[in-house]
Design a protein around this motif. Sequence first.
Motif, PDB file in Angstrom:
ATOM      1  N   SER A 324      44.986  31.706  37.448  1.00  0.00           N
ATOM      2  CA  SER A 324      44.043  31.393  38.197  1.00  0.00           C
ATOM      3  C   SER A 324      44.126  31.835  39.657  1.00  0.00           C
ATOM      4  O   SER A 324      42.954  32.046  40.355  1.00  0.00           O
ATOM      5  CB  SER A 324      43.421  30.047  37.973  1.00  0.00           C
ATOM      6  N   VAL A 325      45.171  31.944  40.080  1.00  0.00           N
ATOM      7  CA  VAL A 325      45.270  32.272  41.614  1.00  0.00           C
ATOM      8  C   VAL A 325      45.713  33.640  42.022  1.00  0.00           C
ATOM      9  O   VAL A 325      46.286  33.957  43.077  1.00  0.00           O
ATOM     10  CB  VAL A 325      46.582  31.346  42.249  1.00  0.00           C
ATOM     11  N   TYR A 326      45.461  34.479  41.059  1.00  0.00           N
ATOM     12  CA  TYR A 326      45.682  35.928  41.315  1.00  0.00           C
ATOM     13  C   TYR A 326      44.481  36.674  41.025  1.00  0.00           C
ATOM     14  O   TYR A 326      43.854  36.676  39.823  1.00  0.00           O
ATOM     15  CB  TYR A 326      46.991  36.571  40.616  1.00  0.00           C
ATOM     16  N   TRP A 327      44.205  37.891  41.709  1.00  0.00           N
ATOM     17  CA  TRP A 327      43.026  38.846  41.219  1.00  0.00           C
ATOM     18  C   TRP A 327      43.530  39.894  40.935  1.00  0.00           C
ATOM     19  O   TRP A 327      44.431  40.653  41.532  1.00  0.00           O
ATOM     20  CB  TRP A 327      42.298  39.219  42.823  1.00  0.00           C
ATOM     21  N   TYR A 328      43.214  40.168  39.717  1.00  0.00           N
ATOM     22  CA  TYR A 328      43.876  41.569  38.998  1.00  0.00           C
ATOM     23  C   TYR A 328      42.960  42.545  39.285  1.00  0.00           C
ATOM     24  O   TYR A 328      41.720  42.604  38.906  1.00  0.00           O
ATOM     25  CB  TYR A 328      43.888  41.309  37.396  1.00  0.00           C
ATOM     26  N   SER A 329      43.547  43.773  39.511  1.00  0.00           N
ATOM     27  CA  SER A 329      42.486  45.166  39.852  1.00  0.00           C
ATOM     28  C   SER A 329      42.268  45.544  38.465  1.00  0.00           C
ATOM     29  O   SER A 329      42.670  45.168  37.318  1.00  0.00           O
ATOM     30  CB  SER A 329      43.513  45.998  40.502  1.00  0.00           C
ATOM     31  N   GLY A 330      41.381  46.455  38.440  1.00  0.00           N
ATOM     32  CA  GLY A 330      40.773  46.964  37.262  1.00  0.00           C
ATOM     33  C   GLY A 330      41.853  47.732  36.234  1.00  0.00           C
ATOM     34  O   GLY A 330      41.895  47.468  35.075  1.00  0.00           O
ATOM     35  N   TRP A 331      42.773  48.452  36.951  1.00  0.00           N
ATOM     36  CA  TRP A 331      43.910  48.988  36.464  1.00  0.00           C
ATOM     37  C   TRP A 331      45.127  47.937  35.762  1.00  0.00           C
ATOM     38  O   TRP A 331      45.484  48.109  34.567  1.00  0.00           O
ATOM     39  CB  TRP A 331      44.532  50.038  37.313  1.00  0.00           C
ATOM     40  N   GLU A 332      45.330  46.777  36.389  1.00  0.00           N
ATOM     41  CA  GLU A 332      46.070  45.661  35.970  1.00  0.00           C
ATOM     42  C   GLU A 332      45.362  45.106  34.581  1.00  0.00           C
ATOM     43  O   GLU A 332      45.999  44.631  33.746  1.00  0.00           O
ATOM     44  CB  GLU A 332      46.121  44.842  36.915  1.00  0.00           C
ATOM     45  N   LYS A 333      43.889  45.089  34.883  1.00  0.00           N
ATOM     46  CA  LYS A 333      43.301  44.331  33.562  1.00  0.00           C
ATOM     47  C   LYS A 333      43.323  45.164  32.349  1.00  0.00           C
ATOM     48  O   LYS A 333      43.648  44.896  31.270  1.00  0.00           O
ATOM     49  CB  LYS A 333      41.704  44.204  33.962  1.00  0.00           C
TER      50      LYS A 333
END
Length: 363
Positions: A324-333
């Motif tokens: 919940s505390v990390y924003w995943y980039s599109g590439w990471e997703k």
Amino acid sequence: MIKEHTEKTLHTRDTDHLLPSAWKSGSLKYDELKTLAEGGTGKLYTTTDKNLLRTVAYKTLHADLRDSEIETKRFLREARVTANIQPPGTLPVYELGRDREGQLFFTMKKVEGRDLRQILLDLRHEIPDVMDEFPLPRLLDILIQVCQTIAYAHDVGVIHRDLKPANVIIGKFGEVYVLDWGLAKVMGSPSLSSPELIEEEENADFSLPPVGRHYGTPMYMSPEIARGDAKLDHRADVFSLGIMLFEILTHRFLVEGEDFVEIKKKLLEEPFPLPRKIAPEKSIPKDLQAICVKALKRNKEERYSAVTGLLADLQRFRHDEEVSVYWYSGWEKLTRWNHRHAYSILSILSALAGAGIYALFQK
């Protein structure tokens, strides 16, 4: 080398031994006391319960503190808190009483295992056997079990206040125990703590303990405990769990110092090091670092609002889910999706390849 502890093998001569008609009770039923460990306020022994023929841990106050009203109340609190918090992560308390001299004691399960402090020190020194036995996934599972125990304690109104690796024992079969509830803050429960002790603590300054008295370990204190804030809440434990996670990730201490003054300055004023920066060789995942950073916010309002939040994110990470505390980039997703569905993708590609080959040979 790691020394393995072994329990005695049971025989019928142990289990079927007749109980004498003049059986002993209270402290009289315990055999010779053998010193096991010693702390700032108490001493722990190992002994045998001669009625049940089992080895137990036997705890008492130091002789010079037995007349101290505050330490007596703390001792009683430790016994009663430990007895009343009963998830798998706490020790069963067998008896609370006084010995033949009138001194307080309580007995509990004797744990055979190693404490997390020694395990982390061995990992820091890259002891091969320990590195093989305690990789990061297992250490995270241990911390998850600690968080579950603390979440239960918070739910019944108890804050540990002295969480540190030395107070976490890993048993020989993988069981995880949280020990030493002597500094626990009980949120107004008259059954576990006297109103006088609660009132006394509200006005106490724990940042300046009396000489020879240890109220927590400076390296694992939350900033609010280091400042001596009296009105603490469960987020103090969240911070200590964050320090333990930092050590698990980096095999290094979050703060070090020659004395309490230096450690306090670092806790209250200096920026905390980022796990990935201080230990680049560990290849710490960014989302796992984000969990650690969230738990270690100096301002408690910015931390996880409850240990259950920290627990949930650790479990999500272990299940390869987004925290919940990390924003995943599109590439990471996309990378995470491919990783999680790699088996399905391979199965589909294999099926398509098989169908193509079958169609080719049918022509």
